[in-house]
Design a protein around this motif. Structure first.
Motif, PDB file in Angstrom:
ATOM      1  N   SER A  58       0.833  -1.196   0.000  1.00  0.00           N
ATOM      2  CA  SER A  58       0.000   0.000   0.000  1.00  0.00           C
ATOM      3  C   SER A  58       0.871   1.250   0.000  1.00  0.00           C
ATOM      4  O   SER A  58       1.855   1.337   0.742  1.00  0.00           O
ATOM      5  CB  SER A  58      -0.912   0.017   1.222  1.00  0.00           C
ATOM      6  OG  SER A  58      -1.607   1.232   1.314  1.00  0.00           O
ATOM      7  N   TYR A  88      -5.639  -1.196  -8.942  1.00  0.00           N
ATOM      8  CA  TYR A  88      -5.900  -0.983  -7.522  1.00  0.00           C
ATOM      9  C   TYR A  88      -7.166  -0.157  -7.249  1.00  0.00           C
ATOM     10  O   TYR A  88      -7.643   0.581  -8.107  1.00  0.00           O
ATOM     11  CB  TYR A  88      -4.717  -0.237  -6.888  1.00  0.00           C
ATOM     12  CG  TYR A  88      -3.367  -0.837  -7.171  1.00  0.00           C
ATOM     13  CD1 TYR A  88      -2.815  -1.787  -6.320  1.00  0.00           C
ATOM     14  CD2 TYR A  88      -2.632  -0.447  -8.289  1.00  0.00           C
ATOM     15  CE1 TYR A  88      -1.564  -2.334  -6.566  1.00  0.00           C
ATOM     16  CE2 TYR A  88      -1.379  -0.991  -8.547  1.00  0.00           C
ATOM     17  CZ  TYR A  88      -0.847  -1.935  -7.684  1.00  0.00           C
ATOM     18  OH  TYR A  88       0.383  -2.471  -7.936  1.00  0.00           O
ATOM     19  N   PHE A 127      -7.231  -3.653  -0.471  1.00  0.00           N
ATOM     20  CA  PHE A 127      -6.410  -3.525   0.730  1.00  0.00           C
ATOM     21  C   PHE A 127      -7.234  -3.683   2.023  1.00  0.00           C
ATOM     22  O   PHE A 127      -8.386  -3.248   2.081  1.00  0.00           O
ATOM     23  CB  PHE A 127      -5.719  -2.154   0.730  1.00  0.00           C
ATOM     24  CG  PHE A 127      -4.835  -1.944  -0.464  1.00  0.00           C
ATOM     25  CD1 PHE A 127      -3.557  -2.468  -0.507  1.00  0.00           C
ATOM     26  CD2 PHE A 127      -5.297  -1.225  -1.564  1.00  0.00           C
ATOM     27  CE1 PHE A 127      -2.741  -2.286  -1.609  1.00  0.00           C
ATOM     28  CE2 PHE A 127      -4.498  -1.038  -2.678  1.00  0.00           C
ATOM     29  CZ  PHE A 127      -3.207  -1.566  -2.702  1.00  0.00           C
ATOM     30  N   SER A 275      -3.194  -7.334   1.441  1.00  0.00           N
ATOM     31  CA  SER A 275      -3.745  -7.156   0.100  1.00  0.00           C
ATOM     32  C   SER A 275      -4.369  -8.443  -0.401  1.00  0.00           C
ATOM     33  O   SER A 275      -3.853  -9.538  -0.149  1.00  0.00           O
ATOM     34  CB  SER A 275      -2.659  -6.709  -0.878  1.00  0.00           C
ATOM     35  OG  SER A 275      -2.139  -5.462  -0.508  1.00  0.00           O
TER      36      SER A 275
END
Length: 283
Positions: A58, A88, A127, A275
């Protein structure tokens, strides 16, 4: 391998794996389709330092960008995906689900908590640090989805929204979809206030309230409850039309395993993120 994780039950839903020196978690239910690469990271196998150590990809945690890039390379190699293919979310506890097309490869979707795609080689990445990862694989239409569902996403029926997006865009039949509820905080660890529970009372049938939450002993007249996000998301998946045999619910709590998994409840803001990864294999 044996990571020393403490599971809530002996149910065989998650498999511990290691590749290229990087441990990760996977679901046999999804693996058996043969059409996806997928995984869920741990804190192990990376190069990050300090409170992000060691496997954090992240960019929102204050981690060294060079360490993040190396971690991306390592976890991508372990799972079998391309770092360049990783796409993402920037999550803000919505039920916004993006449709990922070929030109979106490598993009970060702002104010988005879920993604769906039918493009092989694009790896969806979301995430976590206690919230619920939701994986979706349609082996018939060859469509995948990956969504983040905290309590707001859960009460907002993020699972249902993701399935509806797969139906509307790709023609998926919910009965064909396989789904997994990923590692996240368990009911025993997830204390919430009455205003949160009131939202669940509004959005869930009273018959299943006992399975979703219970009131605990409180101090100073404040009502506190223990909330089961696993059960709530399982209920959402069933409501969306996914059949029970196609659902794998986690038995692994992030909060019970803070040395192996990042947990916001235990570590606060000074932590990395876990993740989730999901990609259609390229032929």
């Amino acid at each position: 391998m044996g990571l020393g994780l403490k599971y809530k039950t002996n149910a065989y839903t998650i498999e511990e794996k290691e590749s290229c020196g990087v441990p990760y978690l996977s679901y046999p239910l999804l693996e058996q389709t043969g059409i996806v690469h997928h995984g869920f990271s741990t804190r192990l196998g990376g190069v990050s330092k300090g409170y992000c150590s060691t496997m954090n990809i992240s960019t929102t945690r204050g981690d060294d960008p060079e360490d993040v890039r190396e971690n991306i390379r390592r976890i991508a190699a372990a799972i079998g995906v391309s770092p360049e293919g990783m796409t993402y979310t920037h999550q803000v506890h919505t039920t916004n689900v993006a449709v990922v097309r070929p030109e979106d490869k490598g993009r970060r979707f702002e104010e988005t908590d879920g993604m769906v795609t039918n493009v092989p080689g694009i790896c969806l990445v979301t995430f976590y640090a206690d919230c619920v990862p939701l994986y979706f694989v349609d082996p018939v239409k060859k469509v995948i989805g990956l969504s983040h569902s905290g309590w707001r996403g859960t009460v907002g029926k993020m699972a249902n929204v993701t399935v509806e997006k797969m139906q509307d865009i790709y023609g998926s039949n919910p009965e064909d979809i396989l789904a997994a509820v990923g590692p996240s905080i368990c009911r025993d660890c997830y204390e919430v206030s009455e205003d949160v529970i009131e939202q669940f009372r509004i959005n869930y049938d009273e018959k299943i309230w006992p399975a979703l939450f219970y009131q605990k002993e409180s101090q100073k007249g404040t009502k506190k409850y223990q909330l089961d996000l696993w059960k709530a998301n399982e209920q959402n998946l069933l409501e969306s039309g996914i059949i029970p045999e196609h659902i794998a619910v986690t038995n692994l709590c992030t909060c019970c395993n803070p040395e192996i998994l990042f947990s916001h409840r235990i570590l606060g803001w000074n932590r990395g993120n876990l993740s989730a990864f999901l990609a259609l294999k390229e032929t």
